[in-house]
Design a protein around this motif. Structure first.
Motif, short mmCIF file in Angstrom:
data_model
loop_
_atom_site.label_atom_id
_atom_site.label_comp_id
_atom_site.label_asym_id
_atom_site.label_seq_id
_atom_site.Cartn_x
_atom_site.Cartn_y
_atom_site.Cartn_z
N ASP A 81 12.72 11.26 -1.36
CA ASP A 81 11.37 11.09 -0.81
C ASP A 81 10.35 10.86 -1.92
OD1 ASP A 81 12.78 11.80 1.44
OD2 ASP A 81 11.56 13.55 1.91
N SER A 82 10.50 11.59 -3.03
CA SER A 82 9.50 11.51 -4.09
C SER A 82 9.54 10.21 -4.88
CB SER A 82 9.66 12.70 -5.05
OG SER A 82 10.94 12.66 -5.64
N SER A 83 10.53 9.35 -4.62
CA SER A 83 10.57 8.06 -5.32
C SER A 83 9.59 7.06 -4.71
CB SER A 83 11.99 7.49 -5.30
OG SER A 83 12.35 7.08 -3.99
N TYR A 84 9.06 7.37 -3.54
CA TYR A 84 8.10 6.48 -2.87
C TYR A 84 6.67 6.91 -3.20
CZ TYR A 84 12.11 4.99 -0.14
OH TYR A 84 13.33 4.50 0.23
N SER A 85 5.74 5.97 -3.07
CA SER A 85 4.32 6.30 -3.19
C SER A 85 3.87 7.09 -1.97
CB SER A 85 3.48 5.04 -3.33
OG SER A 85 3.81 4.37 -4.53
N GLY A 86 4.54 6.82 -0.86
CA GLY A 86 4.20 7.53 0.36
C GLY A 86 4.94 6.98 1.56
N LEU B 215 3.14 6.03 8.64
CA LEU B 215 3.34 6.63 9.96
C LEU B 215 2.59 5.77 10.98
CD1 LEU B 215 2.69 10.22 8.67
CD2 LEU B 215 4.91 9.29 9.28
N PRO B 216 3.14 4.61 11.33
CA PRO B 216 2.39 3.65 12.15
C PRO B 216 2.07 4.15 13.55
CG PRO B 216 4.67 2.93 11.87
CD PRO B 216 4.47 4.12 10.98
N TYR B 217 2.93 4.95 14.14
CA TYR B 217 2.68 5.44 15.49
C TYR B 217 1.59 6.52 15.51
CZ TYR B 217 6.89 2.87 16.58
OH TYR B 217 7.82 1.88 16.71
N ALA B 218 1.51 7.28 14.45
CA ALA B 218 0.47 8.30 14.34
C ALA B 218 -0.82 7.72 13.75
CB ALA B 218 0.96 9.46 13.49
N GLY B 219 -0.73 6.54 13.14
CA GLY B 219 -1.91 5.89 12.59
C GLY B 219 -2.38 6.50 11.28
N ALA B 220 -1.43 6.84 10.41
CA ALA B 220 -1.82 7.49 9.16
C ALA B 220 -0.77 7.22 8.07
CB ALA B 220 -1.98 8.99 9.37
N LEU B 221 -1.09 7.67 6.89
CA LEU B 221 -0.19 7.61 5.74
C LEU B 221 0.05 9.03 5.25
CD1 LEU B 221 -2.01 4.80 3.71
CD2 LEU B 221 0.09 4.53 5.05
N LEU B 222 1.21 9.24 4.67
CA LEU B 222 1.50 10.47 3.96
C LEU B 222 1.65 10.07 2.50
CD1 LEU B 222 1.76 13.25 5.21
CD2 LEU B 222 4.21 13.03 5.09
N VAL B 223 0.64 10.33 1.70
CA VAL B 223 0.62 9.89 0.31
C VAL B 223 1.30 10.95 -0.56
CG1 VAL B 223 -0.84 9.22 -1.62
CG2 VAL B 223 -1.49 8.58 0.70
N ILE B 224 2.26 10.50 -1.37
CA ILE B 224 3.01 11.40 -2.23
C ILE B 224 2.51 11.33 -3.67
CG2 ILE B 224 5.31 11.86 -3.17
CD1 ILE B 224 6.42 10.83 -0.46
#
Length: 165
Positions: free
Chosen positions: A74-79, A82-91
Motif C-alpha cells: 500500500d505504501s508504494s502508492y501516492s494514494g 475512492l471514486p464511489y465515495a468521491g474522495a482520495l486517501l493520500v499516503i
C-alpha cells in the motif's frame, strides 16, 4: 452545479462521513493504539474532481478496488482513489502538498491560516482536507488517535457504494 453549491455539498458530505466514523471510534474505546502498524499514515481528501486532483498530485495512484489484486505494498502508492465515495486517501505528504499548494485560503479547524501554517502541520496530524476552488479546509486528528478514523468510514462507504453499482 455552481461552485458555492458544490462547496456546500462537499462540506456536507465530509460532515456526514465524520458522523459515521466517530461512533465507530466511540463504540470500541481503547486506552492506547498501536504506533501505525501498517507503516502508513493517510489523509482523506475530498475534491470535486478526483482525476484532476490526482494529475495535480503526481505520483502513482490506484483505485481502492484494485488494491487487493496488486502485488505492491500500500505504501508504494501516492494514494488510493475512492471514486464511489468521491474522495482520495493520500499516503504521501508530497502528494497532499501538490493538491493544495496553489490554494489562496486555508482553514485549519475553522481558523484562517496561511500556506506556511499549513506546511508547518505534521502530515500525521491531519484527519481530512477538503479542497474547493481556492479554499482548503483542514481538520486535525483528535488527540490520542493514531489512525485516520475518517478513512475507516470512507473505506466502508466505498465498498458499499461499489457493490451497489
Amino acid at each position: 452545479m455552481n461552485s458555492n453549491r458544490l462547496c456546500y455539498f462537499l462540506a456536507a458530505s465530509l460532515l456526514m462521513l465524520l458522523a459515521v466514523a466517530a461512533p465507530v471510534r466511540a463504540a470500541a474505546p481503547q486506552t492506547t493504539e498501536p504506533e501505525n502498524p501498517d507503516g502508513i499514515w493517510n489523509v482523506v481528501v475530498v475534491v470535486p474532481d478526483i482525476e484532476a486532483a490526482v494529475r495535480q498530485a503526481g505520483g502513482d495512484w490506484i483505485n481502492a478496488a484494485d488494491l487487493a489484486k496488486s502485488d505492491r505494498s500500500d505504501s508504494s502508492y501516492s494514494g488510493l482513489k475512492l471514486p464511489y465515495a468521491g474522495a482520495l486517501l493520500v499516503i504521501k505528504p508530497e502528494a497532499l502538498d501538490n493538491i493544495v499548494k496553489d490554494a489562496g485560503k486555508f482553514l485549519i479547524d475553522w481558523q484562517p491560516v496561511g500556506y506556511d501554517e499549513f506546511k508547518a502541520l505534521d502530515f500525521n496530524e491531519i484527519l481530512t482536507v477538503a479542497r474547493c476552488g481556492d479554499l482548503v479546509r483542514v481538520t486535525k486528528r483528535p488527540a490520542g488517535i493514531n489512525r485516520n478514523i475518517a478513512a475507516d468510514g470512507l473505506s466502508d462507504l466505498e465498498a458499499v457504494r461499489s457493490c451497489a453499482r
